[in-house]
Design an enzyme around this catalytic site. Sequence first.
Site, short mmCIF file in Angstrom:
data_model
loop_
_atom_site.label_atom_id
_atom_site.label_comp_id
_atom_site.label_asym_id
_atom_site.label_seq_id
_atom_site.Cartn_x
_atom_site.Cartn_y
_atom_site.Cartn_z
N SER A 147 86.85 49.15 26.20
CA SER A 147 87.84 48.81 25.07
C SER A 147 87.89 49.38 24.00
CB SER A 147 86.74 48.17 25.03
OG SER A 147 85.42 48.08 24.23
N SER A 199 82.94 51.90 26.63
CA SER A 199 84.07 51.59 26.30
C SER A 199 84.05 53.17 24.72
CB SER A 199 83.85 50.37 25.21
OG SER A 199 84.08 49.24 25.92
N LYS A 258 87.35 51.52 14.86
CA LYS A 258 87.16 50.30 15.58
C LYS A 258 87.77 48.73 14.91
CE LYS A 258 85.98 48.98 20.31
NZ LYS A 258 85.01 49.46 21.02
N1 GLN Z 1 84.36 48.16 30.47
C1 GLN Z 1 82.83 47.01 30.24
C2 GLN Z 1 83.13 45.41 29.91
O1 GLN Z 1 84.62 45.45 30.28
C3 GLN Z 1 82.37 48.04 28.76
C4 GLN Z 1 82.48 48.00 27.77
C5 GLN Z 1 81.71 47.99 26.37
O2 GLN Z 1 81.59 49.16 26.47
N2 GLN Z 1 82.49 47.65 25.33
O3 GLN Z 1 81.93 44.87 29.16
#
Ligand code: GLN
Length: 479
Positions: A151, A175, A76
């Site tokens: 994400s 994410s 990532k």
């Molecule tokens: N969907 C969550 C957010 O928008 C989780 C994001 C993550 O785990 N980085 O913050």
Amino acid sequence: MTEKLTVKKIIEGYNKKEFSVSEISGKYYKKIEEEDKKYNSFITLNSSFLKESEDSQAKYQANTNNLLEGVPIGVKDNILVKDILCTCASKILSNFVSPYNATVIDRLKSVGVNFIGKTNMDEFAMGSTTENSFYGATKNPVNVDYVPGGSSGGSASCVAAGFVPAALGSDTGGSVRQPASFCGIVGYKPSYGLLSRYGLVAYGSSLDQIGTLTNTCEDAAILVKYMKGVDRNDSTSSNINPLNIDDFKQIDLKNKKIGIIRETIGENTDKRISQLILETTKKFQKYGATVEEVTIPALEYSVSIYYIIAPAEASSNLARYDGIRYGLRTTKKDVDAKTIFTETRKDGFGEEVKKRILIGNFVLSSGYYDAYYKKAQKARILLSEQFRESFAKYDFLITPTSPVLPFKIGEGVNNPLALYVADLCTIPANLSGLPAVSIPVGKVDGLPVGMQIMAKRFDDGLLLGVGEFIQKNITDGDK
Ligand code: GLN
């Protein structure tokens, strides 16, 4: 040949000389070059990857190979790999080349892993669709009209597309697990502290963990085995060594006590998803597990707690992108510092990131601190207590990974609140530091559905062992 190969099979294949590192790496690289236009999983490919693979091949020939020599993986784009761009999918870091490796990258490199490229994501890991990227949205390989989740959408999509056997992601509120669920693969978030966060670009530091996207739980265990452990660069890293990680094996369900969290299969969850989860867990009984519903009343506050704490931490962590030390600066020469900060941040950050910085500053500001931030911290403790009580009775807790099916491209952008609410099932593990894994359990309307299994903190090896058993004997066996 590379379609759905696992890390385990690749290593076996290299050792038995069924195929060479150069062959496998060349095939993956070519496939990405030819097919990733459809999905946009990668932001940057590692230009030294093929050379590094040749070097790995030479080591096999000389019998000096390491344990995971020549295994190609995706990373990532918020995890630092030395000398490669690390953009966090943001304009503000679009020219930032990492001067060093994250600890997990160093550790994987030391056992021979090669990194094929950096994957697309929501900017600074804020989002659930991988549409908040300066480099354009990623598409779901199962159906390109849908998002891959987020994400870590690029990491999920590149594994689901068969571009790599595994990828690293980061998980602050789901994410890794939610994109794994949307793309029909395995996503594992380790216990908080199992892996060093050094070199992971910080979002919400009390919640962030690096995790894995793979085709099997065993592959997740193989990768974590070489990444885990205390690191003097991260004071939250732990030296606790989970059982069953160093010598991984499947763990059957006999005498296991399993709770299904009632609040996650109620009226806010797509009925077809709840049904699939209940059908799957029903089969556990055949293997000697007891399965019952359990309630975690504070779970209903999880989304509110998270969307106060995560932006609060983010507003502090993202203060360092000021146009002085890192990345972009959009102002001309001879302007004052305040103008550099404000103009660079205005031009460099996307809308979602700006929104969260504002929310974070708001909940931390005097006058609102007690009403929001402090209250959220208290509720976080309450939730963790309730998990602790539940884990006194149960070995594992089950939820759907996502209460909804993958969103259509464009659907979530217009309804941010719906995206936040859909984090209900994954957020609690981050708030309470628990390990959790999403495994694919089937499809609804042709779209993948994931089941989340959670365990006690540092029961990661047992979690993955049971996950592997369920996948091999129940969910894959059914297909
Ligand atoms: N969907 C969550 C957010 O928008 C989780 C994001 C993550 O785990 N980085 O913050």
